[in-house]
Enzyme design. Sequence first.
Site, PDB file in Angstrom:
ATOM      1  N   ASN A   6     -32.092 -19.143   3.800  1.00 49.33           N
ATOM      2  CA  ASN A   6     -31.657 -19.624   2.624  1.00 49.33           C
ATOM      3  C   ASN A   6     -32.953 -19.991   1.886  1.00 49.33           C
ATOM      4  O   ASN A   6     -33.420 -20.950   2.207  1.00 49.33           O
ATOM      5  CB  ASN A   6     -30.799 -20.966   3.154  1.00 49.33           C
ATOM      6  N   TRP A   7     -33.230 -19.205   0.997  1.00 49.94           N
ATOM      7  CA  TRP A   7     -34.304 -19.343   0.006  1.00 49.94           C
ATOM      8  C   TRP A   7     -34.217 -20.307  -1.138  1.00 49.94           C
ATOM      9  O   TRP A   7     -35.188 -20.768  -1.638  1.00 49.94           O
ATOM     10  CB  TRP A   7     -34.628 -18.042  -0.571  1.00 49.94           C
ATOM     11  N   LYS A   8     -32.817 -20.944  -1.127  1.00 47.42           N
ATOM     12  CA  LYS A   8     -32.641 -21.846  -2.112  1.00 47.42           C
ATOM     13  C   LYS A   8     -33.161 -21.393  -3.510  1.00 47.42           C
ATOM     14  O   LYS A   8     -32.976 -20.293  -3.869  1.00 47.42           O
ATOM     15  CB  LYS A   8     -33.389 -23.388  -1.728  1.00 47.42           C
ATOM     16  N   HIS A  84     -23.058 -25.843   0.621  1.00 46.01           N
ATOM     17  CA  HIS A  84     -24.399 -26.403   1.253  1.00 46.01           C
ATOM     18  C   HIS A  84     -24.639 -28.013   0.801  1.00 46.01           C
ATOM     19  O   HIS A  84     -24.208 -28.148  -0.239  1.00 46.01           O
ATOM     20  CB  HIS A  84     -25.384 -25.814   0.648  1.00 46.01           C
ATOM     21  N   GLU A  86     -26.923 -29.497  -0.447  1.00 46.32           N
ATOM     22  CA  GLU A  86     -27.503 -29.725  -1.578  1.00 46.32           C
ATOM     23  C   GLU A  86     -26.539 -29.487  -2.687  1.00 46.32           C
ATOM     24  O   GLU A  86     -26.625 -30.198  -3.899  1.00 46.32           O
ATOM     25  CB  GLU A  86     -28.684 -28.551  -1.906  1.00 46.32           C
ATOM     26  N   GLU A 150     -25.377 -28.306   9.623  1.00 46.07           N
ATOM     27  CA  GLU A 150     -26.870 -28.862   8.926  1.00 46.07           C
ATOM     28  C   GLU A 150     -26.599 -30.355   8.753  1.00 46.07           C
ATOM     29  O   GLU A 150     -26.377 -30.766   7.545  1.00 46.07           O
ATOM     30  CB  GLU A 150     -26.976 -27.990   7.648  1.00 46.07           C
ATOM     31  N   GLY A 156     -35.152 -30.245   5.275  1.00 44.98           N
ATOM     32  CA  GLY A 156     -36.226 -30.256   4.531  1.00 44.98           C
ATOM     33  C   GLY A 156     -37.165 -31.710   4.723  1.00 44.98           C
ATOM     34  O   GLY A 156     -37.930 -32.028   4.088  1.00 44.98           O
ATOM     35  N   SER A 186     -34.676 -28.015   9.346  1.00 44.09           N
ATOM     36  CA  SER A 186     -36.062 -28.188   9.954  1.00 44.09           C
ATOM     37  C   SER A 186     -36.360 -27.097  11.041  1.00 44.09           C
ATOM     38  O   SER A 186     -37.019 -27.290  12.021  1.00 44.09           O
ATOM     39  CB  SER A 186     -36.623 -29.374  10.081  1.00 44.09           C
ATOM     40  N   GLY A 207     -34.344 -22.864   6.110  1.00 45.51           N
ATOM     41  CA  GLY A 207     -34.623 -23.028   4.828  1.00 45.51           C
ATOM     42  C   GLY A 207     -35.963 -22.498   4.591  1.00 45.51           C
ATOM     43  O   GLY A 207     -36.483 -21.484   4.467  1.00 45.51           O
ATOM     44  N   GLY A 208     -36.942 -23.690   4.501  1.00 42.36           N
ATOM     45  CA  GLY A 208     -38.329 -23.749   4.311  1.00 42.36           C
ATOM     46  C   GLY A 208     -39.042 -22.847   5.043  1.00 42.36           C
ATOM     47  O   GLY A 208     -39.887 -21.832   4.516  1.00 42.36           O
TER      48      GLY A 208
HETATM   49  P1  13P Z   1     -34.852 -26.715   6.053  1.00 43.71           P
HETATM   50  O1  13P Z   1     -35.084 -25.673   7.074  1.00 43.71           O
HETATM   51  O2  13P Z   1     -35.903 -26.436   4.891  1.00 43.71           O
HETATM   52  O3  13P Z   1     -35.077 -27.971   6.512  1.00 43.71           O
HETATM   53  O4  13P Z   1     -33.410 -26.266   5.080  1.00 43.71           O
HETATM   54  C1  13P Z   1     -32.634 -26.052   6.017  1.00 43.71           C
HETATM   55  C2  13P Z   1     -31.494 -25.613   4.860  1.00 43.71           C
HETATM   56  O5  13P Z   1     -30.791 -26.331   4.367  1.00 43.71           O
HETATM   57  C3  13P Z   1     -30.808 -24.150   5.070  1.00 43.71           C
HETATM   58  O6  13P Z   1     -29.780 -24.038   4.363  1.00 43.71           O
END
Ligand code: 13P
Length: 229
Positions: A6-8, A84, A86, A150, A156, A186, A207-208
């Site tokens: 997930n590149w956000k 998600h 967010e 999640e 994050g 994470s 994510g990251g």
């Molecule tokens: P991180 O891997 O950056 O914690 O993010 C997880 C995430 O929200 C994937 O959708």
Amino acid sequence: MLIAGNWKMYKGPSEALAFCRAFVPPEGVEIVVCPPFSALREAMATGLTVFAQNVHWEREGAFTGEVSAEMLLELGVAGSIVGHSERRRYFGETDETTARRAKRALDAGLAVVACVGELEEERERGETPAVLHRQVSVLPRHERLVVAYEPVWAIGTGKTATPEIAQQAHGLIKTILDAPVLYGGSVKPENAEELLVQRDVDGALVGGASLDIDSFTAICETAARLSRS
Ligand code: 13P
């Protein structure tokens, strides 16, 4: 095993294209990248499986800022993330809107990764099972539905759920809904294996660490090795 990146709100079209061209997916694991809307076409041009990060529940209409399942399908996108944390935190997404998005996308022919997970204070109050029950029970039953657990306190933050916490939550989710369950929060090359070996962990939503080609490749290679063994 499914690994989704997930590149956000990172990587525009040129960066997405460069990443996808350079990325060599290992054999034996399903891999998906989820770029921002503006980079979907470039990512798909490289032959990778591409999901969007959100999708609306109507085919078309006066819904400024939204994109429909039909529009994604026309591009050749294979699926979408919905709900998600967010989206829930910053854009007012609820269990109900998440379920509507998921249902419509599945009916239209997309795959869906529906995200669930408790807040830190909910975990501290012992409410995790109730929260997961509330979030998961509204999701539609469908063969193309995947759930992503999640825990919000692990996104994050560098705080990963322990493998035991992840296994417990995934096991619970599967008693509510029979679907593959990805872990997100994470995930990194260093902790991918201990999470992915858990019985009810069917993959990861990264994510990251999915933004960097070396760390994403390392996580995908760990998943491929575990799938083969
Ligand atoms: P991180 O891997 O950056 O914690 O993010 C997880 C995430 O929200 C994937 O959708």
